[in-house]
Scaffold this motif. Structure first.
Motif, short mmCIF file in Angstrom:
data_model
loop_
_atom_site.label_atom_id
_atom_site.label_comp_id
_atom_site.label_asym_id
_atom_site.label_seq_id
_atom_site.Cartn_x
_atom_site.Cartn_y
_atom_site.Cartn_z
N ASP A 225 20.11 55.14 29.40
CA ASP A 225 20.15 55.81 28.28
C ASP A 225 21.24 55.40 27.90
OD1 ASP A 225 18.56 57.43 27.62
OD2 ASP A 225 19.10 58.35 29.70
N LYS B 63 22.61 56.62 24.77
CA LYS B 63 23.71 57.71 24.13
C LYS B 63 23.83 59.04 25.04
CE LYS B 63 19.73 58.38 20.55
NZ LYS B 63 19.16 56.57 21.19
N ARG C 2 11.14 57.48 34.11
CA ARG C 2 11.46 58.83 32.81
C ARG C 2 11.61 60.34 33.22
NH1 ARG C 2 12.52 58.32 27.21
NH2 ARG C 2 11.33 56.15 27.30
N ASP D 130 6.92 50.06 35.35
CA ASP D 130 7.42 49.01 35.17
C ASP D 130 8.67 48.88 34.61
OD1 ASP D 130 5.61 47.99 36.82
OD2 ASP D 130 5.22 46.76 35.39
N HIS E 96 11.57 47.15 33.23
CA HIS E 96 12.03 45.46 31.91
C HIS E 96 13.68 45.77 31.74
CE1 HIS E 96 7.62 44.17 31.95
NE2 HIS E 96 7.44 45.52 31.62
N LYS F 141 10.44 54.52 20.88
CA LYS F 141 9.76 54.14 22.65
C LYS F 141 8.69 53.45 22.74
CE LYS F 141 11.26 58.22 23.59
NZ LYS F 141 12.55 58.44 23.15
N1 ATP Z 1 10.55 50.49 31.18
C1 ATP Z 1 11.35 50.04 30.74
N2 ATP Z 1 12.89 49.23 31.02
C2 ATP Z 1 13.48 49.36 31.37
N3 ATP Z 1 14.84 49.74 30.36
C3 ATP Z 1 14.27 51.19 29.25
C4 ATP Z 1 12.63 50.59 29.83
N4 ATP Z 1 12.06 52.39 29.20
C5 ATP Z 1 12.87 52.25 28.17
N5 ATP Z 1 14.10 51.81 28.28
C6 ATP Z 1 15.27 51.90 27.80
O1 ATP Z 1 16.40 52.91 27.78
C7 ATP Z 1 17.12 53.07 27.24
C8 ATP Z 1 16.88 54.66 27.06
O2 ATP Z 1 15.32 55.10 26.02
P1 ATP Z 1 14.94 56.09 25.41
O3 ATP Z 1 13.67 56.23 25.35
O4 ATP Z 1 15.33 57.70 25.76
O5 ATP Z 1 15.49 55.84 23.61
P2 ATP Z 1 16.45 56.64 23.60
O6 ATP Z 1 16.37 55.76 21.93
O7 ATP Z 1 17.31 57.33 23.71
O8 ATP Z 1 15.47 57.46 22.83
P3 ATP Z 1 15.67 59.00 21.79
O9 ATP Z 1 17.06 59.39 21.28
O10 ATP Z 1 14.11 59.77 21.69
O11 ATP Z 1 16.41 59.80 24.13
C9 ATP Z 1 16.67 51.90 25.89
O12 ATP Z 1 18.19 52.33 26.43
C10 ATP Z 1 15.51 51.71 26.51
O13 ATP Z 1 15.30 50.14 26.58
#
Ligand code: ATP
Length: 670
Positions: free
Chosen positions: A286, A288, A317, A367, A369, A428
């Motif tokens: 994350d 933030k 997640r 997975d 990425h 997402k």
């Molecule tokens: N499968 C993945 N592989 C690598 N990085 C991922 C993957 N899924 C999410 N991320 C990264 O994890 C971080 C957090 O994802 P998240 O979906 O919680 O976004 P967010 O902006 O924090 O959303 P929200 O404000 O709804 O919590 C993001 O930087 C995202 O690019």
């Protein structure tokens, strides 16, 4: 050059070190005393004053002088002075002196200037540059890292800690590699990395070591000539791949992981992450600290983690505070989602519940990425005050079309599997180098398993609307579209984008006429040109990657040969033979190594030629029939031998070693 116009004998006299014997020195404080506190010539002939209390001569009074300069007397032993006097030396003063102009204009034979005549140009009288704004007394630090040289100039040791301290940035400066929890507010702040790559807790590799010295300067080469960098993949690609590997391997320092011996460790939100049953080395993804529960109805967290069994990295997640009531929810849902393998969907592997975080959490395994960011973060990056920036630049239409093609591709796979994407939001969807992937599939299916409010068909129709809104938000630079007024947004995008794009978005967002159902096939049928363009782009990119892969393939072959050569060369005793690597065929392998890597030019200097190394090793790998001359180190023996024979000798020697060695536990062979 100005200096060449001097009579060298004249220069010798005037430029040499000030000589004690020509001066009245007994009142002059010896400079060695000033600098070093003592003079080792004091008892062996130094005629200067060594009693600091007696240094009353205003000319030698330190306080009256702003800096040491060449007039500061320096003792030179008499016998050394004589020999020094004979030496013709140019001081830096002489080199920078103004050109000499003879005094007597019209005089055909200029008279030699007299040393005592102060009006005559005298290089020794020119003061060397000395910084004027320091005082010797207070510029020499206590630790002595700055020293004063004999000629009075300050020598600043660039390698000393003291001087480093002056050049280091102030400690308050932001260091992206520092683990600085104070960068983030709130509980658990230490677990977050600021947005963007490079904020990990270990130092990344020095990418600049692989960079060509200059992008702009490229020596004028013949078409057949190459630079070393031409043999390897382009620097941007290499750097990107290295960063991905680094991101993959990033770990929290050990004090941040909270693993108990029993394995059932609890998490403290602001101190550490637990090791889960089959997952370790959790690393927060994350960007933030604030959690948003609008998407799933629960706060969610993202971690990178390593699987205990296969060592692979996955993205986990965590849905915080969710208590699962029906085990079948996970089994039924993940069974269906696991089947979907699609380029625009992050593959779902499994889901499980855990209490290792100190609450009841539901974990989805995807997975991983590396270097991905969310589509939202990519197009609406947060500024320093964490407000979202409206994207100042219009997103090019072809980028939007590529997103349309990719999301359509993902929906095709999902809808064909009789599922719905459901969680279709910019935050997402992950973005990496223009590739986008739906990153939160299956979660809402599990969370709403027992009380489905809508049929799958209804949810699929909703997917189209959400899809249209994402693209509309990007087209109108609006991070959060006011969805009640989509018509206005569609009108706003009209002047900037084609009518076809607007038409597609209208079709996606607006309800379909009664009796009609939207399907992905209908959508794809309407955007065939863009699908073809996108496919063309993807294939061209794939061609380029294959081209680079082919070059790397060469390097891989060469690396294997190098391993073998290194295993055999200089091995000493082996296979029951004394000095095995220096005898029989192995000697030729050593001479071949010399031929490839130890060549010298006509002057006996090392010949460094990457092209030669690569071409020899490529011919060796290909078992070329070309013959080469191998010369023994004493030049007494010459062998004419083909690459093919050398290759056979190498394989035989390597095989001999292989026979007597045990197979490696990792099972890797070359
Ligand atoms: N499968 C993945 N592989 C690598 N990085 C991922 C993957 N899924 C999410 N991320 C990264 O994890 C971080 C957090 O994802 P998240 O979906 O919680 O976004 P967010 O902006 O924090 O959303 P929200 O404000 O709804 O919590 C993001 O930087 C995202 O690019």
């Amino acid at each position: 050059m100005a200096a060449t116009r001097y009579n060298s004998g004249d220069l010798r006299r005037q430029v040499g070190s000030p000589r004690a014997k020509n001066r009245d020195t007994k009142d002059t404080l010896c400079r060695n005393i000033v600098i070093y506190g003592h003079c080792r010539w004091e008892d062996s002939g130094c005629t200067f004053n060594h009693d600091q209390n007696k240094a009353s001569n205003p000319q030698t009074d330190l306080n009256s002088r702003r800096a040491f300069n060449v007039e500061s007397p320096s003792f030179t032993p008499a016998n050394q002075q004589q020999s020094a006097g004979k030496k013709s030396t140019f001081s830096s003063q002489a080199a920078s002196a103004a050109p000499f102009t003879p005094r007597g204009v019209g005089s055909s034979t200029p008279t030699l200037p007299q040393a005592s005549d102060s009006s005559i140009f005298n290089p020794a009288a020119i003061r060397e540059f000395t910084p004027q704004n320091y005082d010797v007394g207070n510029t020499i630090p206590q630790n002595g890292t700055q020293s004063v040289t004999q000629d009075g100039s300050l020598y600043n040791d660039p390698f000393s800690i003291g001087s480093m301290g002056q050049t280091l940035p102030p400690t308050s400066q932001y260091n992206p590699y520092a683990n600085d929890p104070t960068n983030m507010a709130g509980a658990g702040a230490g677990l977050y990395q600021p947005a963007g790559f490079g904020n990990g807790l270990v130092h990344p590799p020095n990418y600049h070591l692989y960079q060509p010295p200059s992008e702009l300067y490229r020596p004028s080469l013949q078409p057949y000539q190459r630079t070393t960098y031409d043999f390897f993949i382009p620097k941007d690609r290499r750097e990107n791949l290295q960063k991905k590997l680094f991101h993959m391997q990033q770990l929290l320092p050990s004090e941040y992981t909270n693993s108990s011996k029993s394995g059932r460790s609890l998490t403290l939100p602001d101190s550490g992450l637990p090791n889960l049953d089959r997952w370790h080395s959790l690393f927060p993804l994350d960007t933030k600290a604030t959690r948003n529960s609008t998407c799933f109805g629960y706060p969610s967290w993202m971690y990178k983690a390593q699987n205990n069994k296969n060592g692979r990295h996955f993205a986990l997640r965590r849905i915080e505070g969710y208590r699962l009531t029906n085990e079948k929810a996970i089994l039924n849902v993940t069974k269906e989602w696991k089947k979907i393998i699609n380029a625009n969907i992050v593959t779902v592997h499994e889901a499980f519940t855990t209490e290792f975080f100190g609450d009841s959490s539901l974990i989805f395994v995807y997975d991983f990425h590396p270097l991905s960011e969310t589509l939202y973060d990519h197009h609406f990056p947060p500024n320093n005050s964490h407000n979202r920036l409206r994207n100042a630049n219009k997103i090019p239409e072809n980028v939007l079309w590529s997103y349309v093609c990719q999301i359509a591709n993902a929906l095709l796979a999902i809808h064909n599997a009789k599922l719905a994407a459901r969680c279709l939001e910019m935050s997402k969807i992950i973005w990496e180098n223009n590739r986008i992937r739906l990153a939160a599939c299956s979660i809402l299916d599990v969370l709403h398993h027992d009380n489905p409010r809508k049929s799958i068909e209804e949810l699929q129709q909703e997917d189209f609307v959400k899809f249209g809104r994402i693209i509309l938000g990007l087209a109108t630079n609006t991070p959060t579209v006011n969805f009640n007024n989509c018509e206005a947004y569609l009108a706003a995008m009209a002047p900037r984008y084609s009518a076809q794009l607007k038409g597609v978005l209208q079709w996606l967002i607006m309800p379909s006429p009664p009796g009609e159902t939207k399907t992905v096939e209908i959508l794809l049928g309407g955007i065939t040109t863009h699908l073809a363009n996108f496919a063309n782009y993807v294939m061209q990119e794939s061609d380029e990657k294959e081209f680079h892969l082919m070059r790397e393939l060469e390097n891989g072959r060469i690396a294997r040969l190098m391993f073998k050569l290194s295993v055999v060369n200089e091995r000493g005793d082996a296979c029951g033979v004394h000095n095995w690597s220096e005898t029989g065929e192995r000697l030729l392998l050593k001479l071949f190594r010399d031929y490839v890597f130890h060549q010298v030019d006509a002057d006996g200097k090392a010949r460094l030629d990457t092209n030669h190394y690569l071409s020899c090793l490529s011919k060796l790998d290909a078992s070329s029939e070309e013959q080469i001359l191998l010369t023994s180190r004493d030049n007494a023996t010459v062998f004419v031998v083909s690459y093919r024979s050398i290759r056979q000798m190498l394989d035989r020697a390597y095989g001999e070693l292989g026979k007597e060695s045990k197979p490696s536990t990792a099972g890797a062979t070359i």
